[in-house]
Design a protein around this motif. Structure first.
Motif, PDB file in Angstrom:
ATOM      1  N   ARG A 100      40.326  22.641  -0.014  1.00 28.64           N
ATOM      2  CA  ARG A 100      40.388  22.589   1.424  1.00 28.64           C
ATOM      3  C   ARG A 100      40.140  24.049   1.836  1.00 28.64           C
ATOM      4  O   ARG A 100      39.452  23.955   3.008  1.00 28.64           O
ATOM      5  N   GLU A 101      40.214  25.170   1.084  1.00 34.07           N
ATOM      6  CA  GLU A 101      39.804  26.323   1.804  1.00 34.07           C
ATOM      7  C   GLU A 101      38.727  26.816   0.867  1.00 34.07           C
ATOM      8  O   GLU A 101      38.948  26.754  -0.529  1.00 34.07           O
ATOM      9  N   VAL A 102      37.557  27.445   1.091  1.00 35.57           N
ATOM     10  CA  VAL A 102      36.355  27.737   0.423  1.00 35.57           C
ATOM     11  C   VAL A 102      36.388  29.242   0.504  1.00 35.57           C
ATOM     12  O   VAL A 102      36.621  29.725   1.420  1.00 35.57           O
ATOM     13  N   PRO A 103      35.806  30.080  -0.677  1.00 39.49           N
ATOM     14  CA  PRO A 103      35.962  31.260  -0.610  1.00 39.49           C
ATOM     15  C   PRO A 103      34.691  31.820   0.410  1.00 39.49           C
ATOM     16  O   PRO A 103      33.901  31.342   0.458  1.00 39.49           O
ATOM     17  N   ARG A 104      35.073  32.855   1.070  1.00 41.14           N
ATOM     18  CA  ARG A 104      34.029  33.607   1.985  1.00 41.14           C
ATOM     19  C   ARG A 104      34.283  35.085   1.590  1.00 41.14           C
ATOM     20  O   ARG A 104      35.264  35.692   2.100  1.00 41.14           O
ATOM     21  N   GLY A 105      33.144  35.896   1.281  1.00 36.97           N
ATOM     22  CA  GLY A 105      33.192  37.077   0.782  1.00 36.97           C
ATOM     23  C   GLY A 105      34.117  37.416  -0.161  1.00 36.97           C
ATOM     24  O   GLY A 105      35.130  36.646  -0.880  1.00 36.97           O
ATOM     25  N   GLY A 106      34.157  38.791  -0.552  1.00 34.81           N
ATOM     26  CA  GLY A 106      35.278  39.324  -1.435  1.00 34.81           C
ATOM     27  C   GLY A 106      34.810  39.196  -2.946  1.00 34.81           C
ATOM     28  O   GLY A 106      35.547  39.140  -3.865  1.00 34.81           O
ATOM     29  N   TYR A 107      33.520  38.583  -3.112  1.00 35.58           N
ATOM     30  CA  TYR A 107      32.949  38.496  -4.468  1.00 35.58           C
ATOM     31  C   TYR A 107      32.536  39.620  -5.195  1.00 35.58           C
ATOM     32  O   TYR A 107      32.233  40.542  -4.637  1.00 35.58           O
ATOM     33  N   GLY A 108      33.159  39.683  -6.583  1.00 38.61           N
ATOM     34  CA  GLY A 108      32.872  40.912  -7.262  1.00 38.61           C
ATOM     35  C   GLY A 108      31.669  41.143  -7.382  1.00 38.61           C
ATOM     36  O   GLY A 108      31.208  42.228  -7.776  1.00 38.61           O
ATOM     37  N   VAL A 109      30.610  40.320  -7.474  1.00 32.23           N
ATOM     38  CA  VAL A 109      29.245  40.282  -7.654  1.00 32.23           C
ATOM     39  C   VAL A 109      28.548  39.168  -6.750  1.00 32.23           C
ATOM     40  O   VAL A 109      28.977  37.958  -6.712  1.00 32.23           O
ATOM     41  N   THR A 110      27.453  39.786  -6.282  1.00 32.15           N
ATOM     42  CA  THR A 110      26.686  38.926  -5.399  1.00 32.15           C
ATOM     43  C   THR A 110      25.418  38.965  -5.474  1.00 32.15           C
ATOM     44  O   THR A 110      24.967  39.887  -6.306  1.00 32.15           O
ATOM     45  N   ILE A 111      24.432  38.341  -5.134  1.00 27.56           N
ATOM     46  CA  ILE A 111      23.051  38.598  -5.254  1.00 27.56           C
ATOM     47  C   ILE A 111      22.429  39.785  -4.984  1.00 27.56           C
ATOM     48  O   ILE A 111      21.582  40.258  -5.620  1.00 27.56           O
ATOM     49  N   ALA A 112      23.033  40.554  -4.403  1.00 23.68           N
ATOM     50  CA  ALA A 112      22.753  42.018  -4.128  1.00 23.68           C
ATOM     51  C   ALA A 112      23.015  42.923  -5.352  1.00 23.68           C
ATOM     52  O   ALA A 112      21.761  43.491  -5.817  1.00 23.68           O
ATOM     53  N   GLU A 113      24.117  42.603  -6.002  1.00 25.43           N
ATOM     54  CA  GLU A 113      23.995  43.280  -7.473  1.00 25.43           C
ATOM     55  C   GLU A 113      23.090  42.839  -8.455  1.00 25.43           C
ATOM     56  O   GLU A 113      22.400  43.304  -9.355  1.00 25.43           O
ATOM     57  N   VAL A 114      22.881  41.424  -8.465  1.00 27.61           N
ATOM     58  CA  VAL A 114      21.671  41.125  -9.308  1.00 27.61           C
ATOM     59  C   VAL A 114      20.299  41.267  -9.160  1.00 27.61           C
ATOM     60  O   VAL A 114      19.582  41.557  -9.945  1.00 27.61           O
ATOM     61  N   ALA A 115      20.147  41.732  -7.825  1.00 25.51           N
ATOM     62  CA  ALA A 115      18.831  42.083  -7.662  1.00 25.51           C
ATOM     63  C   ALA A 115      18.639  43.394  -7.697  1.00 25.51           C
ATOM     64  O   ALA A 115      17.499  44.055  -7.813  1.00 25.51           O
ATOM     65  N   VAL A 116      19.675  44.213  -7.971  1.00 21.53           N
ATOM     66  CA  VAL A 116      19.597  45.798  -8.263  1.00 21.53           C
ATOM     67  C   VAL A 116      18.919  46.397  -7.111  1.00 21.53           C
ATOM     68  O   VAL A 116      19.515  46.695  -6.000  1.00 21.53           O
TER      69      VAL A 116
END
Length: 148
Positions: free
Chosen positions: A103-119
């Protein structure tokens, strides 16, 4: 990407541009990006719930759990099983069961996003598989906190 504010869904600045860069690398089918295409797309979709398909991300979560539990070989088995199930030669097969989205989906607050993967925005090959694994782990953990 200078001056780009954080994404309202994943929290990373410039995520759409980064995703397009990653897709270009993925579609080259070269190591290390190509073999992790499905994992990367699943992470991005789940961190952008506004883009989720009708199954509410159930297939993407299944894909990431397979990857985290058994690595690329388990993902390959999952993909092959899905291909066989979708084959026009399969008649009378049982319909695929898709779990309901939370019912509720996560929005933000992720420990790792595409920005960290992109370096630095280029998705360097060195360490890429480890960064994608961290991205998948953070994505699954966030969804599990929300009951998925």
């Amino acid at each position: 990407m200078t001056g780009v504010g954080p994404c309202g869904e994943c929290g990373a600045p410039g995520c759409e541009e980064l995703f397009q860069t990653l897709l270009a690398l993925d579609h080259g089918r070269q190591e290390p990006w190509g073999p992790l295409h499905g994992v990367s797309v699943s992470c991005f979709l789940l961190q952008h719930p506004g883009r989720l398909p009708g199954d509410g991300g159930a297939r993407a979560r299944e894909f990431l759990r397979a990857y985290l539990g058994g690595g690329p070989a388990e993902v390959d088995r999952l993909v092959e099983r899905a291909r066989r199930a979708n084959s026009h030669r399969v008649r009378g097969a049982a319909p695929e069961v898709v779990r309901e989205a939370p019912r509720e989906v996560p929005r933000g607050g992720y420990g790792v996003t595409i920005a960290e993967v992109a370096v630095d925005g280029t998705f360097p090959a060195e360490g890429f598989p480890e960064r994608v694994r961290a991205w998948a782990t953070a994505t699954v953990a966030s969804w599990e906190r929300h009951g998925a």
